[in-house]
Design a protein around this motif. Structure first.
Motif, PDB file in Angstrom:
ATOM      1  N   VAL A 309       0.839  -1.206   0.000  1.00  0.00           N
ATOM      2  CA  VAL A 309       0.000   0.000   0.000  1.00  0.00           C
ATOM      3  C   VAL A 309       0.869   1.249   0.000  1.00  0.00           C
ATOM      4  N   PHE A 310       1.908   1.233   0.823  1.00  0.00           N
ATOM      5  CA  PHE A 310       2.847   2.345   0.931  1.00  0.00           C
ATOM      6  C   PHE A 310       3.468   2.673  -0.430  1.00  0.00           C
ATOM      7  N   GLN A 311       3.929   1.633  -1.107  1.00  0.00           N
ATOM      8  CA  GLN A 311       4.569   1.808  -2.412  1.00  0.00           C
ATOM      9  C   GLN A 311       3.558   2.284  -3.459  1.00  0.00           C
ATOM     10  N   ALA A 312       2.352   1.765  -3.375  1.00  0.00           N
ATOM     11  CA  ALA A 312       1.312   2.154  -4.333  1.00  0.00           C
ATOM     12  C   ALA A 312       0.966   3.636  -4.186  1.00  0.00           C
ATOM     13  N   ILE A 313       0.906   4.116  -2.964  1.00  0.00           N
ATOM     14  CA  ILE A 313       0.620   5.534  -2.725  1.00  0.00           C
ATOM     15  C   ILE A 313       1.731   6.398  -3.314  1.00  0.00           C
ATOM     16  N   ALA A 314       2.986   5.960  -3.144  1.00  0.00           N
ATOM     17  CA  ALA A 314       4.119   6.704  -3.699  1.00  0.00           C
ATOM     18  C   ALA A 314       4.033   6.774  -5.219  1.00  0.00           C
ATOM     19  N   LYS A 315       3.649   5.682  -5.861  1.00  0.00           N
ATOM     20  CA  LYS A 315       3.574   5.643  -7.315  1.00  0.00           C
ATOM     21  C   LYS A 315       2.396   6.449  -7.852  1.00  0.00           C
ATOM     22  N   GLU A 316       1.324   6.536  -7.074  1.00  0.00           N
ATOM     23  CA  GLU A 316       0.104   7.183  -7.534  1.00  0.00           C
ATOM     24  C   GLU A 316       0.039   8.662  -7.151  1.00  0.00           C
ATOM     25  N   GLU A 317       0.911   9.104  -6.290  1.00  0.00           N
ATOM     26  CA  GLU A 317       0.874  10.452  -5.716  1.00  0.00           C
ATOM     27  C   GLU A 317       0.650  11.540  -6.774  1.00  0.00           C
ATOM     28  N   PRO A 318      -0.269  12.503  -6.499  1.00  0.00           N
ATOM     29  CA  PRO A 318      -1.116  12.598  -5.305  1.00  0.00           C
ATOM     30  C   PRO A 318      -2.364  11.717  -5.432  1.00  0.00           C
ATOM     31  N   LEU A 319      -2.711  11.034  -4.358  1.00  0.00           N
ATOM     32  CA  LEU A 319      -3.809  10.072  -4.362  1.00  0.00           C
ATOM     33  C   LEU A 319      -5.015  10.643  -3.635  1.00  0.00           C
ATOM     34  N   ARG A 320      -6.145  10.706  -4.314  1.00  0.00           N
ATOM     35  CA  ARG A 320      -7.329  11.308  -3.695  1.00  0.00           C
ATOM     36  C   ARG A 320      -8.211  10.281  -2.977  1.00  0.00           C
ATOM     37  N   ASN A 321      -8.322   9.095  -3.518  1.00  0.00           N
ATOM     38  CA  ASN A 321      -9.210   8.103  -2.899  1.00  0.00           C
ATOM     39  C   ASN A 321      -8.500   6.758  -2.809  1.00  0.00           C
ATOM     40  N   PRO A 322      -7.821   6.478  -1.703  1.00  0.00           N
ATOM     41  CA  PRO A 322      -7.061   5.229  -1.576  1.00  0.00           C
ATOM     42  C   PRO A 322      -7.929   3.982  -1.445  1.00  0.00           C
ATOM     43  N   LEU A 323      -9.227   4.173  -1.244  1.00  0.00           N
ATOM     44  CA  LEU A 323     -10.118   3.022  -1.104  1.00  0.00           C
ATOM     45  C   LEU A 323     -10.959   2.796  -2.356  1.00  0.00           C
ATOM     46  N   SER A 324     -10.643   3.503  -3.422  1.00  0.00           N
ATOM     47  CA  SER A 324     -11.387   3.308  -4.661  1.00  0.00           C
ATOM     48  C   SER A 324     -11.020   1.964  -5.292  1.00  0.00           C
ATOM     49  N   LYS A 325     -11.982   1.365  -5.974  1.00  0.00           N
ATOM     50  CA  LYS A 325     -11.738   0.080  -6.640  1.00  0.00           C
ATOM     51  C   LYS A 325     -10.638   0.215  -7.689  1.00  0.00           C
ATOM     52  N   GLU A 326     -10.630   1.350  -8.362  1.00  0.00           N
ATOM     53  CA  GLU A 326      -9.643   1.579  -9.417  1.00  0.00           C
ATOM     54  C   GLU A 326      -8.218   1.502  -8.857  1.00  0.00           C
ATOM     55  N   PHE A 327      -7.983   2.184  -7.740  1.00  0.00           N
ATOM     56  CA  PHE A 327      -6.649   2.190  -7.130  1.00  0.00           C
ATOM     57  C   PHE A 327      -6.285   0.810  -6.590  1.00  0.00           C
ATOM     58  N   ILE A 328      -7.208   0.189  -5.871  1.00  0.00           N
ATOM     59  CA  ILE A 328      -6.943  -1.116  -5.257  1.00  0.00           C
ATOM     60  C   ILE A 328      -6.690  -2.183  -6.309  1.00  0.00           C
ATOM     61  N   ASN A 329      -7.498  -2.177  -7.373  1.00  0.00           N
ATOM     62  CA  ASN A 329      -7.318  -3.179  -8.433  1.00  0.00           C
ATOM     63  C   ASN A 329      -6.044  -2.938  -9.236  1.00  0.00           C
ATOM     64  N   LYS A 330      -5.717  -1.682  -9.464  1.00  0.00           N
ATOM     65  CA  LYS A 330      -4.524  -1.337 -10.248  1.00  0.00           C
ATOM     66  C   LYS A 330      -3.263  -1.913  -9.622  1.00  0.00           C
ATOM     67  N   TYR A 331      -3.199  -1.880  -8.280  1.00  0.00           N
ATOM     68  CA  TYR A 331      -1.998  -2.345  -7.591  1.00  0.00           C
ATOM     69  C   TYR A 331      -2.208  -3.684  -6.865  1.00  0.00           C
ATOM     70  N   ARG A 332      -3.390  -4.306  -7.130  1.00  0.00           N
ATOM     71  CA  ARG A 332      -3.689  -5.635  -6.579  1.00  0.00           C
ATOM     72  C   ARG A 332      -3.452  -5.679  -5.071  1.00  0.00           C
ATOM     73  N   LEU A 333      -4.158  -4.803  -4.372  1.00  0.00           N
ATOM     74  CA  LEU A 333      -3.934  -4.638  -2.930  1.00  0.00           C
ATOM     75  C   LEU A 333      -4.844  -5.497  -2.054  1.00  0.00           C
ATOM     76  N   GLY A 334      -5.819  -6.132  -2.630  1.00  0.00           N
ATOM     77  CA  GLY A 334      -6.678  -7.009  -1.839  1.00  0.00           C
ATOM     78  C   GLY A 334      -7.960  -6.342  -1.397  1.00  0.00           C
ATOM     79  N   ALA A 335      -8.479  -6.793  -0.271  1.00  0.00           N
ATOM     80  CA  ALA A 335      -9.769  -6.303   0.234  1.00  0.00           C
ATOM     81  C   ALA A 335      -9.680  -4.842   0.675  1.00  0.00           C
ATOM     82  N   THR A 336     -10.788  -4.131   0.524  1.00  0.00           N
ATOM     83  CA  THR A 336     -10.850  -2.717   0.918  1.00  0.00           C
ATOM     84  C   THR A 336     -10.550  -2.542   2.397  1.00  0.00           C
TER      85      THR A 336
END
Length: 373
Positions: A309-336
Motif C-alpha cells: 500500500v505504501f509503495q502504491a501511494i508513492a507511485k500514484e501520488e497525489p492520491l485522492r481516494n485510496p479506497l477506490s476500486k480503481e486504485f486497489i485493483n490497479k496495484y492488486r492490494l486485496g480487500a478494501t
C-alpha cells in the motif's frame, strides 16, 4: 559564525543571508510573543521549523528586549532526560561569563543536584547532571523556571521535538510541564515538533493538559515567487546560472519541502556553472542512490500489505481516494478493509499523510525512491 562555502545550507541556521522568506511567519511569531501568547509551530517534517525559530531568536536578541533559550528534546526519553536537556541549555546559554561562573547559576546548579567539572587541558567548564534523585523532577523544573523568570530581560524558550513528552513513562509528564508553564507566565514558550499528529493531539484534545493553551502557527511551503529570487541570487553571486523553469521543477519535485530543495540546490551549486535539465536529473538520481541503504529497510519494518500500500501511494501520488476500486485493483492490494487498516497504520506512524484532501508519502525522497521501484 563562519560564512558557509555553499549558500544552500542543510540542517543548521547560518544567518538571515542564507534563510529564505518566512516574513509573514516571523511577523506572526513577533505578534504572539509580544502579546503574551505561547506558540505551537505546526507543520509537516523538514519545512524549516527549527531554522525559523533560530531566525526569530536572532531578531529577538538583536532587539535588546529578550533573551532566548533553545532546547531539543529529540534524545530525551524520560522526564529526567528532559530536565537534563533543559539544565544543559540553561548552563550553556547563561552560565558562563568573562569572570567564570556566576553565583546565580551556581545556586541553580546546586538546587538541581548537578556539579561542574573542568576540562583538564582547556579548562572549559562542563555541567555534570546527576539529578538529586529520581522523583525530584518537579522541584528541578521549578528551580529552572525561577532562574529564567528572574532574568532582567524577558525570556523566550523554544522546545523542539516537544511531542517526545507524550511518550515518557511518567504518566503525568504532560501535566508537569503544563503546570510549569502556568507557574511562570512571564516566560514565553514556543513548542515545536516533527510529528504533526502527536503535536496536534497534545494541544487540541480536550482531555490533555495542554488543550488550547498555545496558538497554532501553521507553516506552509515557501512559494515559488519567494524561493526563486533567493535561489537565483545565490547562484548569480558566483556568476552561476539556473533558470526559473529549472527552479520551478525542483520545487515541484520536492513538493515544496525546504530540506529537499536546499539539498538539490546545494549539489547543483557545487557542481554546475550553468544548470541544465540533465544536471538536475543526475543530482536527483545521485541523492536517491545515496539513500538506498536507509530506504531499503522499510520493507522489513512493515508488513507485506503495508509495504504494498505504501509503495502504491508513492507511485500514484497525489492520491485522492485510496479506497477506490480503481486504485486497489490497479496495484492488486486485496480487500478494501485490509487496505483501510494498512493506511491507518501508515498514518499513525506518519509515513503517510493526508494533506488538502490527498494522500502522500510524508518523506519526499522516500516517495521518489519508491516511485522508481
Amino acid at each position: 559564525m563562519k560564512k558557509p562555502d555553499n549558500p544552500f545550507v542543510l540542517n543548521t541556521y547560518h544567518g538571515k543571508a542564507y534563510f529564505c522568506d518566512r516574513e509573514d511567519d516571523l511577523i506572526a511569531l513577533q505578534e504572539h510573543i509580544k502579546n503574551g501568547r505561547n506558540v505551537v509551530l505546526y507543520a509537516w517534517r523538514r519545512l524549516g521549523k527549527s531554522a525559523l525559530v533560530h531566525r526569530f531568536f536572532e531578531e529577538l536578541e538583536d532587539s535588546g528586549d529578550y533573551e532566548t533559550l533553545y532546547v531539543d528534546f529529540l534524545g530525551a526519553i524520560s522526564m529526567e532526560d528532559a530536565i537534563k536537556e533543559l539544565s544543559s541549555a540553561v548552563f550553556e546559554r547563561f552560565g558562563k561569563n568573562k569572570s567564570g561562573i556566576n553565583a546565580t547559576i551556581q545556586k541553580l546548579i546546586s538546587s538541581i543536584g548537578a556539579t561542574i567539572s573542568f576540562d583538564p587541558i582547556s579548562g572549559t567548564p562542563a555541567l555534570n547532571l546527576g539529578l538529586n534523585s529520581s522523583g525530584n523532577e518537579e522541584q528541578s523544573l521549578h528551580a529552572l523556571g525561577e532562574f529564567l523568570d528572574q532574568r532582567k530581560k524577558r525570556v523566550v524558550v523554544a522546545i523542539d521535538e516537544f511531542q517526545q513528552v507524550a511518550t515518557y513513562s511518567e504518566s503525568n509528564a504532560e501535566a508537569m510541564f503544563r503546570t510549569w508553564v502556568q507557574k511562570f507566565p512571564s516566560i514565553r514558550f514556543i513548542f515545536s515538533g516533527s510529528h504533526r499528529g502527536m503535536m496536534s493531539e497534545m494541544f487540541l484534545e480536550k482531555n490533555r493538559p495542554f488543550y488550547l493553551s498555545a496558538q497554532l502557527l501553521s507553516l506552509d511551503p515557501i512559494p515559488f515567487d519567494k524561493y526563486n529570487p533567493f535561489i537565483q541570487a545565490h547562484f548569480g553571486a558566483k556568476r552561476k546560472v539556473i533558470s526559473e523553469e529549472i527552479v520551478k521543477s525542483i520545487l515541484d519535485w520536492s513538493r515544496g519541502q525546504t530540506y529537499t530543495i536546499q539539498l538539490i540546490c546545494n549539489y547543483l551549486y557545487a557542481q554546475c556553472q550553468e544548470v541544465k535539465v540533465a544536471d538536475v536529473q543526475r543530482v536527483k538520481t545521485d541523492i536517491l542512490a545515496q539513500q538506498q541503504a536507509i530506504f531499503a529497510n522499510f520493507p522489513k519494518m512493515l508488513t507485506k500489505t503495508q509495504w504494498k500500500v505504501f509503495q502504491a501511494i508513492a507511485k500514484e501520488e497525489p492520491l485522492r481516494n485510496p479506497l477506490s476500486k480503481e486504485f486497489i485493483n490497479k496495484y492488486r492490494l486485496g480487500a478494501t478493509s485490509t487496505v483501510s487498516t494498512a493506511i491507518k497504520s501508515l498514518q499513525k506512524q506518519e509515513l503517510v499523510i493526508e494533506d488538502d484532501g490527498v494522500f502522500l508519502v510524508h518523506e519526499v525522497l522516500l516517495a521518489r525512491w519508491m516511485a522508481r521501484l
